[in-house]
Design a protein around this motif. Structure first.
Motif, mmCIF file in Angstrom:
data_model
loop_
_atom_site.group_PDB
_atom_site.id
_atom_site.type_symbol
_atom_site.label_atom_id
_atom_site.label_comp_id
_atom_site.label_asym_id
_atom_site.label_seq_id
_atom_site.Cartn_x
_atom_site.Cartn_y
_atom_site.Cartn_z
ATOM 1 N N ASN A 118 32.515 48.790 40.404
ATOM 2 C CA ASN A 118 33.144 47.667 41.356
ATOM 3 C C ASN A 118 32.769 46.556 40.551
ATOM 4 O OD1 ASN A 118 34.373 47.979 44.034
ATOM 5 N ND2 ASN A 118 32.927 49.860 43.780
ATOM 6 N N LEU A 119 31.494 46.360 39.933
ATOM 7 C CA LEU A 119 31.040 45.220 39.021
ATOM 8 C C LEU A 119 31.938 44.945 37.854
ATOM 9 C CD1 LEU A 119 27.143 45.071 39.777
ATOM 10 C CD2 LEU A 119 28.870 43.683 40.593
ATOM 11 N N ALA A 120 32.367 46.019 37.269
ATOM 12 C CA ALA A 120 33.123 46.012 36.240
ATOM 13 C C ALA A 120 34.527 45.520 36.700
ATOM 14 C CB ALA A 120 33.393 47.466 35.464
ATOM 15 N N LEU A 121 35.003 45.850 37.612
ATOM 16 C CA LEU A 121 36.294 45.428 38.481
ATOM 17 C C LEU A 121 36.292 43.839 38.269
ATOM 18 C CD1 LEU A 121 39.330 46.114 39.064
ATOM 19 C CD2 LEU A 121 38.356 46.707 41.426
ATOM 20 N N VAL A 122 35.102 43.502 39.009
ATOM 21 C CA VAL A 122 34.941 41.965 39.035
ATOM 22 C C VAL A 122 35.015 41.217 37.915
ATOM 23 C CG1 VAL A 122 33.173 40.241 39.737
ATOM 24 C CG2 VAL A 122 33.314 42.111 41.337
ATOM 25 N N GLU A 123 34.492 41.653 36.717
ATOM 26 C CA GLU A 123 34.617 40.910 35.569
ATOM 27 C C GLU A 123 35.852 40.850 35.192
ATOM 28 O OE1 GLU A 123 32.496 42.525 32.276
ATOM 29 O OE2 GLU A 123 30.640 42.968 33.679
ATOM 30 N N GLN A 124 36.855 42.098 35.090
ATOM 31 C CA GLN A 124 38.340 41.951 34.944
ATOM 32 C C GLN A 124 39.183 40.783 35.908
ATOM 33 O OE1 GLN A 124 39.104 46.395 35.300
ATOM 34 N NE2 GLN A 124 40.567 45.741 33.922
ATOM 35 N N LEU A 125 38.577 40.913 37.317
ATOM 36 C CA LEU A 125 39.188 39.952 38.006
ATOM 37 C C LEU A 125 38.997 38.590 37.794
ATOM 38 C CD1 LEU A 125 38.548 41.774 41.224
ATOM 39 C CD2 LEU A 125 40.634 41.181 40.405
ATOM 40 N N ARG A 126 37.828 38.277 37.106
ATOM 41 C CA ARG A 126 37.329 36.845 36.677
ATOM 42 C C ARG A 126 38.102 36.374 35.410
ATOM 43 N NH1 ARG A 126 33.477 35.576 40.090
ATOM 44 N NH2 ARG A 126 31.792 37.088 40.520
ATOM 45 N N ILE A 143 44.768 34.834 45.207
ATOM 46 C CA ILE A 143 44.606 36.207 45.762
ATOM 47 C C ILE A 143 43.626 36.831 44.774
ATOM 48 C CG2 ILE A 143 46.579 37.127 44.366
ATOM 49 C CD1 ILE A 143 47.174 38.641 47.144
ATOM 50 N N ILE A 144 43.478 36.550 43.527
ATOM 51 C CA ILE A 144 42.612 37.125 42.891
ATOM 52 C C ILE A 144 40.883 36.747 43.542
ATOM 53 C CG2 ILE A 144 41.021 37.018 40.650
ATOM 54 C CD1 ILE A 144 43.821 37.194 39.192
ATOM 55 N N ASP A 145 40.713 35.683 44.189
ATOM 56 C CA ASP A 145 39.661 35.318 44.897
ATOM 57 C C ASP A 145 39.411 36.429 45.845
ATOM 58 O OD1 ASP A 145 39.136 33.123 43.131
ATOM 59 O OD2 ASP A 145 40.107 31.810 44.435
ATOM 60 N N GLU A 146 40.304 36.570 46.637
ATOM 61 C CA GLU A 146 40.098 37.378 47.754
ATOM 62 C C GLU A 146 39.728 38.960 47.063
ATOM 63 O OE1 GLU A 146 43.536 37.670 50.331
ATOM 64 O OE2 GLU A 146 43.965 35.508 50.279
ATOM 65 N N TRP A 147 40.264 39.488 46.151
ATOM 66 C CA TRP A 147 39.866 40.869 45.500
ATOM 67 C C TRP A 147 38.680 40.721 45.094
ATOM 68 C CZ3 TRP A 147 45.176 40.539 42.312
ATOM 69 C CH2 TRP A 147 46.221 40.810 43.341
ATOM 70 N N THR A 148 38.293 39.729 44.495
ATOM 71 C CA THR A 148 36.713 39.672 43.995
ATOM 72 C C THR A 148 35.962 39.495 44.843
ATOM 73 O OG1 THR A 148 37.878 38.192 41.897
ATOM 74 C CG2 THR A 148 35.070 38.108 42.508
ATOM 75 N N ASP A 149 35.989 38.888 45.922
ATOM 76 C CA ASP A 149 35.272 39.000 47.135
ATOM 77 C C ASP A 149 35.039 40.245 47.673
ATOM 78 O OD1 ASP A 149 33.488 37.551 49.078
ATOM 79 O OD2 ASP A 149 34.831 38.090 50.357
ATOM 80 N N ALA A 150 35.998 41.092 47.781
ATOM 81 C CA ALA A 150 35.825 42.429 48.254
ATOM 82 C C ALA A 150 35.168 43.232 47.427
ATOM 83 C CB ALA A 150 37.396 42.993 48.562
ATOM 84 N N ALA A 151 35.424 43.171 46.022
ATOM 85 C CA ALA A 151 34.853 44.096 45.110
ATOM 86 C C ALA A 151 33.311 43.642 44.959
ATOM 87 C CB ALA A 151 35.375 43.820 43.652
ATOM 88 N N GLU A 152 32.830 42.437 44.939
ATOM 89 C CA GLU A 152 31.630 42.108 45.118
ATOM 90 C C GLU A 152 30.930 42.679 46.421
ATOM 91 O OE1 GLU A 152 31.313 37.797 42.958
ATOM 92 O OE2 GLU A 152 32.077 37.719 44.970
ATOM 93 N N GLN A 153 31.590 42.472 47.527
ATOM 94 C CA GLN A 153 30.752 43.136 48.823
ATOM 95 C C GLN A 153 30.926 44.554 48.748
ATOM 96 O OE1 GLN A 153 32.589 41.731 52.440
ATOM 97 N NE2 GLN A 153 31.982 43.605 53.745
ATOM 98 N N ARG A 154 31.970 45.183 48.047
ATOM 99 C CA ARG A 154 31.741 46.751 47.991
ATOM 100 C C ARG A 154 30.301 47.053 46.932
ATOM 101 N NH1 ARG A 154 37.243 46.479 47.283
ATOM 102 N NH2 ARG A 154 37.204 46.573 44.969
ATOM 103 N N ALA A 155 30.210 46.353 46.015
ATOM 104 C CA ALA A 155 29.036 46.525 44.920
ATOM 105 C C ALA A 155 27.653 46.269 45.816
ATOM 106 C CB ALA A 155 29.304 45.594 44.009
#
Length: 165
Positions: A118-126, A143-155
């Motif tokens: 999930n943290l790797a996905l956050v890097e890709q999203l950024r 919308i990337i901000d929303e996906w980033t927040d969700a991935a950070e929360q999962r992590a």
């Protein structure tokens, strides 16, 4: 009879090269989202141990959240004039998140692996957000901000679930 299909033409005011770069980044995120979804479901199906119920439910909730973003990602690619994934093979060629085919994975290792993914996905999203901002693609950036927040929360949930005490 020709196999050549007509080219998709979606109206967009984004510059072609910039839109292509954003679409490519989003397709990478989409491939990794599918890889992460399936790995999360794999762990959901195969988790065992004293915290079985908690982890089983956590993995299922997270998998559903990840799968829920895939249509948004693909439709965003189409809205900016791109084409998106077409097959499992296409996903496999583009994914950067490793599959986990091991016969047994401890619950602790599952939590750590999913957190790291999930943290790797956050890097890709950024990185994709930077491309979207350069392209002045405000909708993708937002919308990337929303996906980033969700991935950070999962992590975060995965990290806290792995804590002893």
């Amino acid at each position: 009879m020709s196999d050549a299909a007509p080219k998709l033409a979606t109206p967009t005011d984004l510059k072609t090269n910039q839109a292509r770069d954003v679409a490519a980044a989003l397709n990478g995120i989409l491939a990794d989202s599918y890889a992460l979804y399936l790995k999360t479901k794999n762990f959901h199906w195969h988790v065992s141990g004293p915290h079985f119920r908690d982890y089983h439910l956590l993995f299922d909730e997270q998998a559903a959240q990840i799968l829920g973003t895939t249509d948004q990602i693909a439709e965003r690619v189409r809205k900016i004039g791109g084409t998106t994934l077409r097959s499992i093979g296409d996903i496999s060629r583009r994914q950067t998140i490793d599959d986990n085919d091991r016969g047994f994975v401890s619950a602790k290792d599952m939590l750590k692996e999913l957190r790291d993914d999930n943290l790797a996905l956050v890097e890709q999203l950024r990185a994709a957000k930077d491309l979207a901002d350069t392209a002045k693609d405000n909708a993708t950036s937002a919308i990337i901000d929303e996906w980033t927040d969700a991935a950070e929360q999962r992590a975060w949930f995965l990290f806290e679930s792995a804590q002893n005490g």
